[in-house]
Design a protein around this motif. Structure first.
Motif, mmCIF file in Angstrom:
data_model
loop_
_atom_site.group_PDB
_atom_site.id
_atom_site.type_symbol
_atom_site.label_atom_id
_atom_site.label_comp_id
_atom_site.label_asym_id
_atom_site.label_seq_id
_atom_site.Cartn_x
_atom_site.Cartn_y
_atom_site.Cartn_z
ATOM 1 N N ILE A 339 0.830 -1.199 0.000
ATOM 2 C CA ILE A 339 0.000 0.000 0.000
ATOM 3 C C ILE A 339 0.870 1.256 0.000
ATOM 4 C CG2 ILE A 339 -1.623 1.363 1.385
ATOM 5 C CD1 ILE A 339 -2.997 -1.229 2.163
ATOM 6 N N THR A 340 1.946 1.240 0.747
ATOM 7 C CA THR A 340 2.875 2.379 0.732
ATOM 8 C C THR A 340 3.434 2.599 -0.670
ATOM 9 O OG1 THR A 340 3.500 2.075 3.054
ATOM 10 C CG2 THR A 340 5.042 3.274 1.656
ATOM 11 N N GLY A 341 3.808 1.509 -1.342
ATOM 12 C CA GLY A 341 4.316 1.623 -2.706
ATOM 13 C C GLY A 341 3.279 2.169 -3.662
ATOM 14 N N LEU A 342 2.045 1.676 -3.564
ATOM 15 C CA LEU A 342 0.966 2.172 -4.412
ATOM 16 C C LEU A 342 0.742 3.660 -4.186
ATOM 17 C CD1 LEU A 342 -1.606 -0.755 -3.999
ATOM 18 C CD2 LEU A 342 -0.231 -0.269 -6.040
ATOM 19 N N SER A 343 0.770 4.071 -2.929
ATOM 20 C CA SER A 343 0.560 5.476 -2.599
ATOM 21 C C SER A 343 1.698 6.344 -3.120
ATOM 22 C CB SER A 343 0.420 5.631 -1.082
ATOM 23 O OG SER A 343 0.263 6.986 -0.726
ATOM 24 N N GLU A 344 2.927 5.918 -2.893
ATOM 25 C CA GLU A 344 4.078 6.716 -3.312
ATOM 26 C C GLU A 344 4.129 6.881 -4.834
ATOM 27 O OE1 GLU A 344 7.401 4.680 -1.626
ATOM 28 O OE2 GLU A 344 7.206 5.674 0.339
ATOM 29 N N GLN A 345 3.711 5.872 -5.553
ATOM 30 C CA GLN A 345 3.724 5.951 -7.020
ATOM 31 C C GLN A 345 2.376 6.417 -7.588
ATOM 32 O OE1 GLN A 345 6.632 5.847 -8.301
ATOM 33 N NE2 GLN A 345 7.444 5.223 -6.286
ATOM 34 N N GLN A 346 1.490 6.829 -6.686
ATOM 35 C CA GLN A 346 0.211 7.449 -7.051
ATOM 36 C C GLN A 346 -0.646 6.544 -7.949
ATOM 37 O OE1 GLN A 346 0.946 11.434 -8.546
ATOM 38 N NE2 GLN A 346 2.313 11.921 -6.837
ATOM 39 N N PHE A 347 -0.685 5.268 -7.598
ATOM 40 C CA PHE A 347 -1.599 4.342 -8.270
ATOM 41 C C PHE A 347 -3.039 4.695 -7.916
ATOM 42 C CE2 PHE A 347 2.041 1.945 -9.237
ATOM 43 C CZ PHE A 347 1.735 0.810 -9.977
ATOM 44 N N PRO A 363 -10.802 0.563 2.486
ATOM 45 C CA PRO A 363 -10.627 1.687 3.413
ATOM 46 C C PRO A 363 -9.168 1.934 3.753
ATOM 47 C CG PRO A 363 -12.453 0.299 4.129
ATOM 48 C CD PRO A 363 -11.750 -0.437 3.027
ATOM 49 N N GLN A 364 -8.388 0.869 3.924
ATOM 50 C CA GLN A 364 -6.977 1.014 4.251
ATOM 51 C C GLN A 364 -6.222 1.694 3.105
ATOM 52 O OE1 GLN A 364 -5.254 -2.653 5.628
ATOM 53 N NE2 GLN A 364 -3.189 -1.800 5.859
ATOM 54 N N LEU A 365 -6.576 1.358 1.887
ATOM 55 C CA LEU A 365 -5.969 2.015 0.730
ATOM 56 C C LEU A 365 -6.258 3.508 0.756
ATOM 57 C CD1 LEU A 365 -6.878 -0.655 -1.962
ATOM 58 C CD2 LEU A 365 -4.541 0.071 -1.442
ATOM 59 N N SER A 366 -7.534 3.861 0.949
ATOM 60 C CA SER A 366 -7.927 5.271 0.963
ATOM 61 C C SER A 366 -7.233 6.031 2.086
ATOM 62 C CB SER A 366 -9.449 5.398 1.101
ATOM 63 O OG SER A 366 -10.114 4.836 -0.015
ATOM 64 N N GLN A 367 -7.196 5.432 3.261
ATOM 65 C CA GLN A 367 -6.595 6.090 4.420
ATOM 66 C C GLN A 367 -5.102 6.353 4.228
ATOM 67 O OE1 GLN A 367 -7.641 3.303 7.482
ATOM 68 N NE2 GLN A 367 -9.840 3.756 7.304
ATOM 69 N N ASN A 368 -4.481 5.612 3.330
ATOM 70 C CA ASN A 368 -3.042 5.765 3.106
ATOM 71 C C ASN A 368 -2.735 6.461 1.774
ATOM 72 O OD1 ASN A 368 -1.350 4.233 5.330
ATOM 73 N ND2 ASN A 368 -3.219 3.052 4.980
ATOM 74 N N GLY A 369 -3.709 7.165 1.241
ATOM 75 C CA GLY A 369 -3.455 8.041 0.100
ATOM 76 C C GLY A 369 -3.595 7.419 -1.267
ATOM 77 N N VAL A 370 -4.118 6.194 -1.359
ATOM 78 C CA VAL A 370 -4.370 5.574 -2.656
ATOM 79 C C VAL A 370 -5.794 5.950 -3.088
ATOM 80 C CG1 VAL A 370 -4.524 3.426 -3.970
ATOM 81 C CG2 VAL A 370 -2.823 3.668 -2.145
ATOM 82 N N PHE A 371 -5.914 6.524 -4.267
ATOM 83 C CA PHE A 371 -7.239 6.899 -4.753
ATOM 84 C C PHE A 371 -7.996 5.637 -5.152
ATOM 85 C CE2 PHE A 371 -10.305 8.368 -7.943
ATOM 86 C CZ PHE A 371 -10.897 9.403 -7.247
ATOM 87 N N VAL A 372 -9.165 5.442 -4.552
ATOM 88 C CA VAL A 372 -9.992 4.264 -4.819
ATOM 89 C C VAL A 372 -11.266 4.707 -5.513
ATOM 90 C CG1 VAL A 372 -11.250 2.325 -3.816
ATOM 91 C CG2 VAL A 372 -9.065 3.040 -2.813
ATOM 92 N N MET A 373 -11.588 4.033 -6.602
ATOM 93 C CA MET A 373 -12.835 4.322 -7.313
ATOM 94 C C MET A 373 -13.510 2.999 -7.652
ATOM 95 S SD MET A 373 -11.130 5.683 -10.865
ATOM 96 C CE MET A 373 -10.265 4.577 -12.006
#
Length: 476
Positions: A339-347, A363-373
């Motif tokens: 999840i950190t990697g996804l967030s840092e690379q703006q997946f 929810p964990q993805l969203s809370q850590n800055g990963v855009f979820v749609m």
């Protein structure tokens, strides 16, 4: 006196007569353009020519467009009502909105609003919400708009079996794929969706025909529907040898390079992903890959994609992981690291919010800055018969799966269906609509967004760039 202006509500009890309902437009005065009117050929076997049976012709509808008008008595959310720290209700009030050339240019409480000489339309106290965004759908290959047809039994069938089925089915669907795509666009309008991302088959059977047909459908609806396209090698990028076709598709106003299960389908994870990313790099496009794999190979694929983007910073912020079921197979430090990697690379992660054994960490993805749609994926096709086209239903499902049953949680759950646009921020301050926002909005029969999500409230009107594309408002 209030006169009714109506773009007829499609009913789903019979797909055979869907378009004869969804396409009707009542036009008895100077209301907004309904871009659907420009579209479906009267020769269509779906009887979509009924589009204009209550008006003289499509040009009359376009000619009576009112780009500058007032939408009166709109219910907007104003804040949260609390007991201590707990949100127990949502406060709302009535407002008049001024719309000009697709923008909201003024928002005034009804009690303070001065008289206006603009054409005025009455929302009758219905709740205004942001329009829905269906960010994972296949408009190019669907049964919708035709006769009922359930998928063939899939028990024991592999994805390769389904690909073999497609090789027979796609030629049968192509002759009417434009009409079927338009049928779903009408359905999406009725559910409040004005923006979508559609995956489109690029395969040896259809070549570029599926893409050409989808573009015809979208061109007819360019005034009422916005859609990004993913060139999708459904039969495998390497397996079906479509690298050349994919590169041709990139020259046809396609925004994303697609991909599919690099191990299960292509049999070579790194080689498959490298080929996909190379097309994106060579054509300066984004990537949106279907990854269903739940095996260790699926986990390895996610990690490899993160590493690839890290090595190619021009891809940062341009990669969408669709489905991504491998995320549900990880836990603890491994999941946190990914999840950190996804967030840092703006997946971005596009999830259909699956039911069953897979517990996606959305929810964990969203809370850590990963855009979820999310998206509806399938309305009805050879993969699944269960789609309704409703993004509000997806928001409701998200709320149920992740325990968002209180007022605050329900309001937050709406974000997954609207591209993270919410009427109130977390503190309860109104942030939408605001002056200069695009008039992408819907009117729903609900007292607040929490009720709309929990009850999947009926959409009464849908606006795209200020135009009424579905539903009814009154003329004052």
């Amino acid at each position: 006196m209030i006169k009714e202006f109506d773009v007829q509500n499609p009913q789903q009890q019979s797909r055979r007569n869907f378009l004869s309902h969804s396409a009707k437009i009542t036009a008895t005065g100077a209301l907004l353009t309904a871009g659907m009117a420009s579209g479906i050929a009267s020769a269509s076997p779906f009887k979509a020519g009924a589009m204009n049976e209550k008006c003289d012709d499509a040009s009359q509808i376009n000619a009576i467009s009112a780009p500058h008008y007032q939408l009166r008595n709109v219910r907007l959310e104003e804040g949260f009502e609390r007991e201590g720290d707990i949100v127990i209700a949502t406060k709302t009030g009535l407002y008049h909105l001024e719309i000009n050339n697709g923008k909201i240019v003024a928002i005034q409480p009804v009690k303070d609003a001065p008289a206006s000489t603009l054409p005025a339309f009455d929302a009758r106290g219905l709740l205004l919400l942001p329009a829905m965004r269906d960010m994972h759908i296949h408009l190019d290959k669907t049964f919708y708009g035709g006769k009922w047809e359930a998928p063939r039994p899939r028990k024991g069938k592999t994805i390769m079996d389904m690909i073999a089925r497609e090789q027979v089915l796609i030629p049968q669907l192509l002759p009417t794929s434009v009409e079927h795509a338009e049928a779903i666009i009408g359905l999406l309008h009725s559910k409040g969706t004005t923006v979508a991302r559609s995956h489109c088959n690029i395969d040896p059977v259809s070549g570029l025909k599926s893409l050409e047909h989808l573009k015809i459908a979208l061109e007819k609806h360019q005034q009422d529907f916005s859609c990004e396209i993913v060139a999708f090698p459904q039969h495998g990028l390497l397996h079906s040898k479509v690298d050349g076709l994919m590169r041709e598709a990139m020259q046809m106003d396609v925004q994303y390079v697609g991909g599919l299960d690099p191990t299960n389908v292509d049999g070579a994870m790194e080689k498959s992903l490298d080929a996909m990313f190379q097309i994106a790099l060579d054509t300066n496009k984004g990537v949106d890959i279907h990854l269903h794999e739940t095996t260790p190979a699926g986990i390895a694929a996610v990690k490899y994609m993160i590493q690839t983007v890290e090595k190619n910073p021009q891809l940062k912020g341009k990669v969408t992981l669709s489905h991504g079921f491998a995320l549900a197979m990880m836990q603890g430090a491994e999941l946190e690291g990914v999840i950190t990697g996804l967030s840092e690379q703006q997946f971005t992660v596009a999830s259909t919010i699956p039911l069953g054994k897979l517990n996606m960490p959305l929810p964990q993805l969203s809370q850590n800055g990963v855009f979820v749609m999310t998206g509806t994926d399938s309305v009805i096709d050879h993969w699944s018969p269960f789609g309704t086209g409703s993004m509000l239903e997806k928001a409701s499902l998200y709320a149920q799966l992740y325990g968002n049953s209180d007022e605050f949680g329900l309001t937050r759950s709406l974000a997954i269906a609207t591209g993270n646009v919410l009427p109130l921020d977390d503190s309860g301050k109104r942030q939408w609509p605001a002056v200069n926002d695009n008039a992408e909005m819907i009117l729903v029969d609900a007292s607040c967004s929490a009720e709309a999500v929990a009850r999947v409230s009926e959409v009464k009107a849908t606006f795209h760039q200020g135009r009424l594309v579905f539903g009814a408002v009154g003329k004052v």
